[in-house]
Scaffold this active site. Structure first.
Site, mmCIF file in Angstrom:
data_model
loop_
_atom_site.group_PDB
_atom_site.id
_atom_site.type_symbol
_atom_site.label_atom_id
_atom_site.label_comp_id
_atom_site.label_asym_id
_atom_site.label_seq_id
_atom_site.Cartn_x
_atom_site.Cartn_y
_atom_site.Cartn_z
ATOM 1 N N LEU A 126 5.596 108.244 23.379
ATOM 2 C CA LEU A 126 5.172 108.947 24.014
ATOM 3 C C LEU A 126 4.936 109.547 25.345
ATOM 4 C CD1 LEU A 126 4.871 112.416 23.515
ATOM 5 C CD2 LEU A 126 2.309 112.238 23.680
ATOM 6 N N ALA A 127 4.178 108.618 26.144
ATOM 7 C CA ALA A 127 3.920 108.960 27.840
ATOM 8 C C ALA A 127 6.106 108.217 27.846
ATOM 9 C CB ALA A 127 2.593 108.286 27.904
ATOM 10 N N ASP A 128 5.941 107.104 28.084
ATOM 11 C CA ASP A 128 7.591 106.759 28.526
ATOM 12 C C ASP A 128 8.655 107.684 28.252
ATOM 13 O OD1 ASP A 128 7.318 103.597 28.622
ATOM 14 O OD2 ASP A 128 5.698 103.663 27.627
ATOM 15 N N SER A 129 8.010 107.690 26.934
ATOM 16 C CA SER A 129 9.964 108.466 26.956
ATOM 17 C C SER A 129 9.801 109.880 27.723
ATOM 18 C CB SER A 129 9.727 109.351 25.566
ATOM 19 O OG SER A 129 9.809 107.989 24.410
ATOM 20 N N GLY A 178 10.141 109.134 31.270
ATOM 21 C CA GLY A 178 11.908 108.383 31.797
ATOM 22 C C GLY A 178 13.445 109.612 31.125
#
Length: 400
Positions: free
Chosen positions: A167-170, A173
């Site tokens: 979630l955080a990475d997406s 990004g």
């Protein structure tokens, strides 16, 4: 079909795992020429993430689509020189090394901007380039914990809950792709056409997505707690099980929708109650409302409930798994998922470009490639390296 609005833009993806590569994927989806740069012997860990078929990582096929791949050692002077030559021809560089790493290799922003003053440098880290936590290892799980997301997710009497996906990475990004375009827009409007550095952390975009809990605490001293699938802002809002065993999600964020739901389930009398006139008032009577809605849904099949809600203009959606998404007629009709050819697996179903643009829609030109598949072509065709020089660099493990 045109490649997209970013056709002619050059992006260097020097990042690994998810947030930075997703940023580069989005730019590539809309036409940018993306060069994916990986270490010759230690490629991007995304190549080993998720499930594989016949030895081919499925997530890699999507996250690295529309990217040519180069194996290059940046920590050695000869490799750094190759990068600087590529920087001269590029518009955006995306990296996610720990703060100070590029500087240690002689590739900090000052040096990169000497090579190309117009370069936009997107630096993705766990906690940002400065501050007490800047040097810490940064992963999406840590941002999901610190952002308040885990604290607010889960049952009231259960533990804080982390998401089962990146979630955080997406979120980071997607935010980073927007930040890159803002920096490019500024560059094009500036007389000097200079680029800039974007300091993007995994933590901050997810903090924003979680909501105004810091403001609530600052002004009211209240620390919100977990409420399961309920909302602190409106009711009824929950997941409810149908008579045939499916789960449905109901939302009543708008007052008119809340009124339609209660009339639909056979209880128009509660609409007339003074407390029903606001989301906060309805939350104070959530047990009553949840019971009324849950009993009505529990006596009907999923198809019956969805049909009735749709006719009433109320908001409902089934809780889907991957099979449901693949088979859903709206998802397929609108192109949210699309089939693309792949040299290894033949046909791949994957997420389409993330939004629709009427004049420059973008497209998936090719799927994720093998490690170093384009090294020779880029060095020879773009940088003018002859076969002997390429062989010498490969012998020293500067390239692959």
């Amino acid at each position: 079909m045109p490649d997209g609005p970013l056709e002619g833009l050059r992006v260097l993806d020097v990042s690994t795992i998810l947030a930075g590569p997703l940023c580069a994927q989005i730019l590539g989806d809309f036409g940018a020429d993306v060069l994916k740069i990986e270490h010759p012997t230690k490629p991007d860990g995304m190549r080993g993430h998720g499930r594989s078929k016949d030895g081919h990582a499925l997530w890699w096929k999507e996250i690295s689509r529309n990217k040519r791949t180069i194996g290059l050692t940046l920590s050695e002077p000869e490799g750094a020189e190759v990068l600087l030559r590529l920087v001269e021809r590029s518009d955006v560089l995306i990296e996610n090394f720990r703060p100070g790493t590029l500087e240690k290799w002689g590739l900090g922003p000052e040096r990169l901007h000497e090579a190309n003053p117009g370069l936009v440098i997107v630096r993705v880290t766990g906690f940002g380039q400065e501050g007490p936590y800047a040097a810490r290892a940064g992963f999406g799980t840590l941002a999901e914990a610190m952002s308040g997301f885990a604290h607010l997710t889960g049952d009231p009497d259960g533990p804080p809950t982390l998401p089962a996906f990146g979630l955080a990475d997406s979120v980071c990004g997607i935010a980073a792709s927007s930040a890159a375009m803002m920096a490019l827009f500024h560059r094009e409007r500036s007389p000097d056409k200079r680029g800039q550095v974007v300091d993007m952390s995994l933590l901050e975009p997810l903090m924003t997505a979680v909501g105004p809990s810091p403001t609530v605490y600052d002004q009211l001293g209240i620390v919100e707690m977990r409420h399961g699938n309920r909302s602190t802002n409106n009711a009824p809002r929950n997941t409810y099980r149908t008579s045939d065993g499916y789960w449905l999600a109901v939302s009543t964020s708008a007052q008119t929708i809340a009124e339609r739901v209660m009339r639909l389930v056979g209880h128009p009398e509660v609409v007339e109650e003074p407390w029903f006139a606001s989301g906060r008032g309805r939350v104070e009577h959530v047990e009553l409302l949840d019971g009324l809605v849950g009993d009505w849904i529990g006596a009907r099949t999923r198809a019956e409930v969805i049909e009735a809600f749709t006719e009433a203009g109320a908001a409902v959606a089934p809780v889907y798994d991957a099979r449901d998404l693949v088979e859903d007629p709206h998802v397929r009709r609108t192109g949210m998922l699309t089939e693309v050819p792949d040299p290894d697996l033949g046909r791949l179903l994957m997420h389409n470009v993330m939004w629709r643009m009427s004049r420059t829609p973008g497209r998936i030109r090719f799927t994720g490639r093998e490690h170093g598949a384009d090294t020779d072509a880029v060095l020879a065709e773009e940088l003018g390296y002859d076969a002997a020089k390429v062989a010498a660099l490969r012998e020293k493990k500067i390239i692959s």
